[in-house]
Design a protein around this motif. Structure first.
Motif, short mmCIF file in Angstrom:
data_model
loop_
_atom_site.label_atom_id
_atom_site.label_comp_id
_atom_site.label_asym_id
_atom_site.label_seq_id
_atom_site.Cartn_x
_atom_site.Cartn_y
_atom_site.Cartn_z
N ASP A 21 34.69 100.39 39.52
CA ASP A 21 35.76 101.03 38.73
C ASP A 21 35.18 101.68 37.48
OD1 ASP A 21 37.79 100.33 40.47
OD2 ASP A 21 38.41 98.56 39.33
N ARG A 22 34.30 100.97 36.80
CA ARG A 22 33.72 101.48 35.56
C ARG A 22 32.87 102.72 35.79
NH1 ARG A 22 29.04 100.59 33.13
NH2 ARG A 22 28.44 98.77 34.33
N LEU A 23 32.20 102.79 36.95
CA LEU A 23 31.28 103.89 37.24
C LEU A 23 31.94 105.12 37.87
CD1 LEU A 23 28.15 101.96 38.60
CD2 LEU A 23 28.43 103.06 36.35
N GLN A 24 33.22 105.04 38.17
CA GLN A 24 33.89 106.16 38.85
C GLN A 24 33.64 107.50 38.15
OE1 GLN A 24 35.49 106.68 41.76
NE2 GLN A 24 35.06 104.56 42.32
N ALA A 25 33.76 107.55 36.85
CA ALA A 25 33.62 108.82 36.12
C ALA A 25 32.26 108.98 35.46
CB ALA A 25 34.72 108.92 35.06
N ALA A 26 31.34 108.07 35.74
CA ALA A 26 30.02 108.11 35.10
C ALA A 26 29.16 109.22 35.71
CB ALA A 26 29.32 106.76 35.27
N PRO A 27 28.18 109.71 34.95
CA PRO A 27 27.23 110.68 35.50
C PRO A 27 26.46 110.06 36.68
CG PRO A 27 26.97 110.48 33.12
CD PRO A 27 27.91 109.40 33.55
N ARG A 28 26.02 110.90 37.61
CA ARG A 28 25.35 110.43 38.81
C ARG A 28 24.13 109.58 38.50
NH1 ARG A 28 26.19 112.69 43.64
NH2 ARG A 28 28.31 112.39 42.93
N ALA A 30 23.58 107.62 36.03
CA ALA A 30 24.04 106.30 35.61
C ALA A 30 24.55 105.51 36.81
CB ALA A 30 25.14 106.42 34.55
N GLN A 31 25.25 106.16 37.72
CA GLN A 31 25.73 105.48 38.93
C GLN A 31 24.55 104.92 39.73
OE1 GLN A 31 27.98 108.64 40.80
NE2 GLN A 31 29.92 107.89 39.95
N LEU A 32 23.53 105.76 39.95
CA LEU A 32 22.36 105.32 40.70
C LEU A 32 21.67 104.14 40.02
CD1 LEU A 32 20.77 108.80 41.55
CD2 LEU A 32 22.04 107.31 43.12
N ARG A 33 21.41 104.27 38.73
CA ARG A 33 20.70 103.23 37.98
C ARG A 33 21.49 101.92 37.96
NH1 ARG A 33 20.68 105.74 33.69
NH2 ARG A 33 22.39 104.66 32.67
N GLU A 34 22.78 102.00 37.68
CA GLU A 34 23.55 100.75 37.55
C GLU A 34 23.79 100.06 38.88
OE1 GLU A 34 26.46 100.18 34.62
OE2 GLU A 34 25.91 101.99 33.52
N ALA A 78 23.97 97.55 50.76
CA ALA A 78 24.89 97.32 49.64
C ALA A 78 24.87 98.49 48.66
CB ALA A 78 24.54 96.01 48.92
N LYS A 79 23.70 99.02 48.37
CA LYS A 79 23.59 100.17 47.46
C LYS A 79 24.21 101.41 48.10
CE LYS A 79 19.44 98.20 45.38
NZ LYS A 79 17.99 98.34 45.17
N TYR A 80 23.95 101.62 49.39
CA TYR A 80 24.53 102.76 50.11
C TYR A 80 26.05 102.71 50.07
CZ TYR A 80 25.75 105.64 54.20
OH TYR A 80 26.31 106.55 55.06
N VAL A 81 26.62 101.57 50.43
CA VAL A 81 28.08 101.43 50.46
C VAL A 81 28.65 101.60 49.05
CG1 VAL A 81 29.97 99.79 50.88
CG2 VAL A 81 28.13 100.05 52.56
N SER A 82 27.99 101.06 48.06
CA SER A 82 28.46 101.19 46.68
C SER A 82 28.53 102.66 46.26
CB SER A 82 27.54 100.44 45.71
OG SER A 82 27.53 99.07 45.99
N LEU A 83 27.47 103.41 46.55
CA LEU A 83 27.45 104.82 46.16
C LEU A 83 28.45 105.63 46.98
CD1 LEU A 83 23.63 105.12 45.58
CD2 LEU A 83 25.43 105.25 43.84
N ARG A 84 28.67 105.26 48.23
CA ARG A 84 29.72 105.93 49.02
C ARG A 84 31.09 105.62 48.42
NH1 ARG A 84 30.26 109.58 51.02
NH2 ARG A 84 31.30 109.09 52.97
N GLU A 85 31.30 104.38 47.94
CA GLU A 85 32.56 104.03 47.29
C GLU A 85 32.76 104.86 46.02
OE1 GLU A 85 35.17 101.75 48.00
OE2 GLU A 85 34.26 101.76 49.99
N LEU A 86 31.66 105.27 45.40
CA LEU A 86 31.73 106.12 44.21
C LEU A 86 31.80 107.61 44.59
CD1 LEU A 86 29.15 104.25 41.95
CD2 LEU A 86 31.66 104.31 41.70
N GLU A 87 32.01 107.86 45.87
CA GLU A 87 32.19 109.20 46.41
C GLU A 87 30.95 110.07 46.35
OE1 GLU A 87 35.85 110.85 44.89
OE2 GLU A 87 36.97 109.09 45.55
#
Length: 189
Positions: A21-28, A30-34, A78-87
């Motif tokens: 939820d927190r990363l939805q609007a974050a820069p890419r 930041a999404q990758l790193r977090e 887990a990382k793949y699914v997480s990033l897909r969840e972040l669209e």
């Protein structure tokens, strides 16, 4: 999650969902790193035989978080699914099987990492559980790619041309997709 993995598993799931939820609007970047950091910090590497009493089991993110342990495929999924969840578009992500050189020796072992591609023919950034910083593949001289895949294609070596349907060809990938579908994380095929 509570029924299968208790209150600790539920807490891990809640933390993961809060991160998403927190990363939805974050820069890419930041999404990758977090996402990379979240799983590298929270999941302990263990062999499948110790976790699942099987030689090779590909766990869903819920199973990985619930057990708090996984091997390289589990971190990568887990990382793949997480990033897909972040669209993050599927075309920008590939699960990459590599031969990983151990330290300065000539000994190698099979390993899986996640590649993030800004374009299909570009050099990917590597998200890994062994080297926890995200680096371009060219800087990871310890890795030799064998093949890569995502939900749309299967590639040989470093090829940018898809060769086959990964769901049809990779039975473990098909199995983890089916379990994720039952857990409500992916829709359709």
């Amino acid at each position: 999650m509570r029924q299968e993995f208790g209150s600790d598993g539920l807490r891990e799931l809640e933390d993961w969902l809060a991160l998403l939820d927190r990363l939805q609007a974050a820069p890419r970047d930041a999404q990758l790193r977090e996402i990379n950091d979240f799983f590298n910090r929270r999941v302990r590497w263990l062999d499948d035989s110790r976790i699942w009493q099987q030689e090779d089991y590909w766990a869903t993110p819920l199973e990985t978080l619930g057990r708090g342990a996984g091997d390289c495929e589990d971190f990568t999924i887990a990382k793949y699914v997480s990033l897909r969840e972040l669209e993050v578009p599927e075309s920008m992500l590939r699960l990459i099987y590599v031969k990983a050189r151990i330290g300065s020796s000539r000994i190698t072992q099979a390993h899986m990492v996640l590649g993030y591609y800004t374009a299909p023919s570009d050099e990917p950034l590597v998200l890994d559980n062994l080297v926890t910083t995200i680096e371009p593949a060219g800087q990871r001289t310890d890795l030799a790619p064998l093949f890569s895949f995502n939900g749309s294609g299967l590639w040989a070596g470093g090829s940018s041309q898809s060769r086959a349907d990964p769901v049809a060809r990779l039975s473990r990938w098909r199995s983890v997709i089916d379990r994720m579908r039952r857990q409500g994380f992916i829709q359709g095929g």
